[in-house]
Write a protein that holds these residues in place. Structure first.
Motif, PDB file in Angstrom:
ATOM      1  N   GLU A 198       0.842  -1.194   0.000  1.00 49.42           N
ATOM      2  CA  GLU A 198       0.000   0.000   0.000  1.00 49.42           C
ATOM      3  C   GLU A 198       0.879   1.247   0.000  1.00 49.42           C
ATOM      4  OE1 GLU A 198      -3.282  -0.018  -0.091  1.00 49.42           O
ATOM      5  OE2 GLU A 198      -3.524  -2.200   0.030  1.00 49.42           O
ATOM      6  N   THR A 199       0.718   2.103  -0.994  1.00 49.07           N
ATOM      7  CA  THR A 199       1.519   3.318  -1.068  1.00 49.07           C
ATOM      8  C   THR A 199       1.319   4.165   0.184  1.00 49.07           C
ATOM      9  OG1 THR A 199       1.226   3.339  -3.474  1.00 49.07           O
ATOM     10  CG2 THR A 199       2.029   5.365  -2.442  1.00 49.07           C
ATOM     11  N   PRO A 200       2.404   4.542   0.865  1.00 53.27           N
ATOM     12  CA  PRO A 200       2.258   5.302   2.117  1.00 53.27           C
ATOM     13  C   PRO A 200       1.575   6.648   1.890  1.00 53.27           C
ATOM     14  CG  PRO A 200       4.525   4.511   1.823  1.00 53.27           C
ATOM     15  CD  PRO A 200       3.811   4.259   0.538  1.00 53.27           C
ATOM     16  N   ASP A 201       0.649   6.971   2.772  1.00 50.42           N
ATOM     17  CA  ASP A 201      -0.005   8.279   2.762  1.00 50.42           C
ATOM     18  C   ASP A 201       0.588   9.086   3.916  1.00 50.42           C
ATOM     19  OD1 ASP A 201      -1.581  10.505   2.782  1.00 50.42           O
ATOM     20  OD2 ASP A 201      -3.501   9.444   2.993  1.00 50.42           O
ATOM     21  N   PHE A 202       1.607   9.889   3.616  1.00 51.68           N
ATOM     22  CA  PHE A 202       2.341  10.584   4.672  1.00 51.68           C
ATOM     23  C   PHE A 202       1.518  11.680   5.335  1.00 51.68           C
ATOM     24  CE2 PHE A 202       5.673   8.817   1.925  1.00 51.68           C
ATOM     25  CZ  PHE A 202       6.413   8.119   2.864  1.00 51.68           C
ATOM     26  N   SER A 203       0.422  12.079   4.715  1.00 49.11           N
ATOM     27  CA  SER A 203      -0.419  13.108   5.333  1.00 49.11           C
ATOM     28  C   SER A 203      -1.126  12.584   6.574  1.00 49.11           C
ATOM     29  CB  SER A 203      -1.449  13.618   4.322  1.00 49.11           C
ATOM     30  OG  SER A 203      -2.384  12.594   3.993  1.00 49.11           O
ATOM     31  N   ARG A 204      -1.223  11.258   6.734  1.00 55.79           N
ATOM     32  CA  ARG A 204      -1.906  10.669   7.881  1.00 55.79           C
ATOM     33  C   ARG A 204      -0.955  10.453   9.052  1.00 55.79           C
ATOM     34  NH1 ARG A 204      -5.095   5.529   5.716  1.00 55.79           N
ATOM     35  NH2 ARG A 204      -5.978   5.671   7.813  1.00 55.79           N
ATOM     36  N   ARG A 205       0.323  10.639   8.838  1.00 58.79           N
ATOM     37  CA  ARG A 205       1.310  10.345   9.876  1.00 58.79           C
ATOM     38  C   ARG A 205       1.722  11.622  10.601  1.00 58.79           C
ATOM     39  NH1 ARG A 205       4.932   5.716   6.688  1.00 58.79           N
ATOM     40  NH2 ARG A 205       3.109   4.442   6.139  1.00 58.79           N
ATOM     41  N   GLY A 206       1.779  11.535  11.919  1.00 59.59           N
ATOM     42  CA  GLY A 206       2.137  12.706  12.715  1.00 59.59           C
ATOM     43  C   GLY A 206       1.079  13.777  12.688  1.00 59.59           C
ATOM     44  N   ASN A 207      -0.177  13.383  12.507  1.00 59.07           N
ATOM     45  CA  ASN A 207      -1.256  14.355  12.331  1.00 59.07           C
ATOM     46  C   ASN A 207      -2.457  13.992  13.218  1.00 59.07           C
ATOM     47  OD1 ASN A 207      -2.855  16.420  11.321  1.00 59.07           O
ATOM     48  ND2 ASN A 207      -3.401  15.327   9.442  1.00 59.07           N
ATOM     49  N   PRO A 208      -2.499  14.415  14.487  1.00 66.35           N
ATOM     50  CA  PRO A 208      -1.502  15.266  15.159  1.00 66.35           C
ATOM     51  C   PRO A 208      -0.449  14.473  15.929  1.00 66.35           C
ATOM     52  CG  PRO A 208      -3.433  15.084  16.533  1.00 66.35           C
ATOM     53  CD  PRO A 208      -3.710  14.258  15.303  1.00 66.35           C
ATOM     54  N   ASP A 209      -0.710  13.149  16.169  1.00 69.35           N
ATOM     55  CA  ASP A 209       0.214  12.351  16.973  1.00 69.35           C
ATOM     56  C   ASP A 209       1.210  11.609  16.099  1.00 69.35           C
ATOM     57  OD1 ASP A 209      -1.186  12.974  19.374  1.00 69.35           O
ATOM     58  OD2 ASP A 209      -2.687  11.451  18.868  1.00 69.35           O
ATOM     59  N   GLN A 310       4.902  -3.615   3.780  1.00 70.31           N
ATOM     60  CA  GLN A 310       3.678  -3.553   2.979  1.00 70.31           C
ATOM     61  C   GLN A 310       3.052  -2.164   3.009  1.00 70.31           C
ATOM     62  OE1 GLN A 310       0.840  -6.578   3.991  1.00 70.31           O
ATOM     63  NE2 GLN A 310      -0.812  -5.680   2.784  1.00 70.31           N
ATOM     64  N   TYR A 311       3.115  -1.503   4.179  1.00 72.46           N
ATOM     65  CA  TYR A 311       2.489  -0.193   4.332  1.00 72.46           C
ATOM     66  C   TYR A 311       3.505   0.948   4.364  1.00 72.46           C
ATOM     67  CZ  TYR A 311      -1.596  -3.006   5.322  1.00 72.46           C
ATOM     68  OH  TYR A 311      -2.625  -3.917   5.218  1.00 72.46           O
ATOM     69  N   GLY A 312       4.776   0.644   4.046  1.00 71.57           N
ATOM     70  CA  GLY A 312       5.785   1.684   3.960  1.00 71.57           C
ATOM     71  C   GLY A 312       6.044   2.353   5.295  1.00 71.57           C
ATOM     72  N   LEU A 313       6.500   1.577   6.275  1.00 74.69           N
ATOM     73  CA  LEU A 313       6.685   2.080   7.629  1.00 74.69           C
ATOM     74  C   LEU A 313       8.131   1.866   8.066  1.00 74.69           C
ATOM     75  CD1 LEU A 313       4.560   3.287   9.592  1.00 74.69           C
ATOM     76  CD2 LEU A 313       4.433   1.041  10.692  1.00 74.69           C
ATOM     77  N   PRO A 314       8.787   2.867   8.675  1.00 75.21           N
ATOM     78  CA  PRO A 314      10.132   2.662   9.233  1.00 75.21           C
ATOM     79  C   PRO A 314      10.081   1.664  10.387  1.00 75.21           C
ATOM     80  CG  PRO A 314       9.596   5.006   9.078  1.00 75.21           C
ATOM     81  CD  PRO A 314       8.335   4.255   8.833  1.00 75.21           C
ATOM     82  N   ILE A 315      11.219   1.019  10.661  1.00 74.76           N
ATOM     83  CA  ILE A 315      11.286  -0.008  11.700  1.00 74.76           C
ATOM     84  C   ILE A 315      12.449   0.278  12.642  1.00 74.76           C
ATOM     85  CG2 ILE A 315      11.553  -2.481  12.179  1.00 74.76           C
ATOM     86  CD1 ILE A 315      10.607  -2.975   9.261  1.00 74.76           C
TER      87      ILE A 315
END
Length: 421
Positions: A198-209, A310-315
């Motif tokens: 799934e292409t990462p949607d960076f607008s959902r990350r850190g918003n607000p947490d 799969q979801y483009g997440l750092p580890i």
């Protein structure tokens, strides 16, 4: 043969995703030989509420045959296989698939089933998710280590009597070849649990947490104490940080994560989710900023790490040799901290949370590293087809006995009986 939903036992999710891909092939007829269901096997949420009923997934042909902690599983499975008459019997296993360490005879009997399946004339393949040689028994809370090491080595030899075996880390293949002189052992990637990343949607990350995700079966080698200590330091330095703890207890450690949740219930920045239904997994990962794996030991290739890809997440992960090899072999973006070192974990978490550019770079690298389940299934099916052709050409019911079984014959003289005679 696998644990299969709605059962909540180990590898049920992996079995489901294998089945989904196999089911898409119009040339295959798939029967899932699953575990019998009981109320204690059904998954529960953070409040102890049952999430799944006992109803089968309608799109699959499931035969509930084997029973956890039962010594009768060899008889049960062979009886069903003789009725089904499959071309290939494929086992999805860990060493504790059939029983806990409190029921060692039932566990050993279950691990002998692939050898018995092959002796009965069925082509038998095992996907083995871990090797006991690579498990830290102390971290996994296993007593009588010498006895378990000895018993597990015999169980491994029994598993190697199957026609072929796949392991999910190159180090495991080396161990089987060098220690057991095993043949027909394949390394195959774990793969992501889905048809495509799934292409990462960076607008959902850190918003607000900025959400730190930890997920797994908790209580043995996957523990939360180091992470809880580290997160207190992270909170002070990154006020937007929030810790999400998801997953269930390991079947040998009931009430473990609930006890951790109770201890930290006053911290509003820590959220305990319990078991996550399959449909909620995409949101859980895609809304997180990073995945943390605070493990004390490893029992194989990591499902959560591949879901992070799969979801483009750092580890961020404990510096366990198996995970270092996994990251190198599969080109994953992983930052490692010293195992059990809460301060080092806090520093790694803080550094990454404060560096959005680094988060994005790692996310994109992991997204690129994702190997899809259809690719994995094609490798398996190609191998099964080649084996079928080879068997047809040789007109032989069994391939020759593995080298290790003759060279170690002295260790396997059970009253002179041999399964190959």
């Amino acid at each position: 043969m696998t644990a299969f939903p709605p059962s909540g036992r180990q590898l049920n999710e992996y079995g489901l995703h294998l089945a989904r891909e196999l089911q898409k092939n119009p040339l295959l007829s798939l029967t899932i030989v699953g575990d019998e269901l009981s109320a204690c096997d059904w998954a529960t949420d953070a409040h102890g509420k049952q999430l799944d009923s006992h109803e089968e997934l309608p799109e699959f042909d499931v035969v509930r045959t084997w029973r956890f902690n039962s010594i009768s599983n060899p008889y049960r499975l062979l009886k069903v296989l003789r009725e089904i008459k499959p071309d290939v019997v494929w086992y999805n296993l860990v060493f504790s698939t059939f029983a806990t360490q409190q029921h060692p005879v039932a566990a050993f009997a279950g691990l002998c089933i692939p050898a018995l399946t092959r002796a009965a004339g069925f082509y038998t393949h095992v996907t083995l998710h871990h090797l006991m040689e690579h498990v830290d028994f102390g971290a996994a809370n296993i007593r009588a280590e010498r006895l378990f090491r000895f018993a597990s080595s015999i169980a491994t030899r029994m598993l190697l009597m199957s026609n072929s075996i796949s392991v999910l880390l190159p180090a495991y293949r080396r161990t089987l070849i060098e220690k057991y002189r095993a043949e027909n052992v394949h390394f195959r990637s774990h793969g992501i649990l889905g048809a495509r990343p799934e292409t990462p949607d960076f607008s959902r990350r850190g918003n607000p947490d900025q959400r730190i995700l930890a997920i797994g079966h908790w209580g043995t080698y996957k523990r939360l104490e180091t992470l809880m200590e580290a997160f207190q330091a992270v909170q002070r330095r990154v006020p937007s940080a929030k810790l999400i703890v998801a997953g269930a207890n390991h079947h040998t450690m009931p009430h473990y994560w609930e006890s951790i949740a109770e201890k930290h219930r006053t911290n509003s920045r820590i959220e305990f989710r319990g078991y996550i239904p399959e449909d909620d997994i995409p949101y859980l990962y895609s809304a997180a900023s990073l995945l943390v794996m605070p493990y004390d030991s490893s029992t194989g290739s990591s499902g959560p790490a591949h879901q992070a890809c799969q979801y483009g997440l750092p580890i961020i992960c404990s510096d366990l040799p198996e995970f270092i090899d996994m990251a190198t072999d599969e080109s994953m973006a992983v930052q490692f901290f010293r195992r059990g070192d809460a301060q080092d974990l806090a520093n790694k978490l803080t550094s990454l949370l404060q560096n959005r550019e680094r988060q994005r770079d790692m996310a994109e690298q992991n997204f690129s590293a994702a190997l899809t389940m259809p690719q994995i299934i094609r490798e398996y099916l190609r191998s099964f087809d080649l084996q079928k052709r080879a068997r047809a050409l040789s007109h032989s019911r069994f391939r020759r006995v593995p080298r290790w079984s003759t060279s170690h014959a002295e260790n396997f003289r059970f009253g002179g009986w041999s399964p190959w005679v």
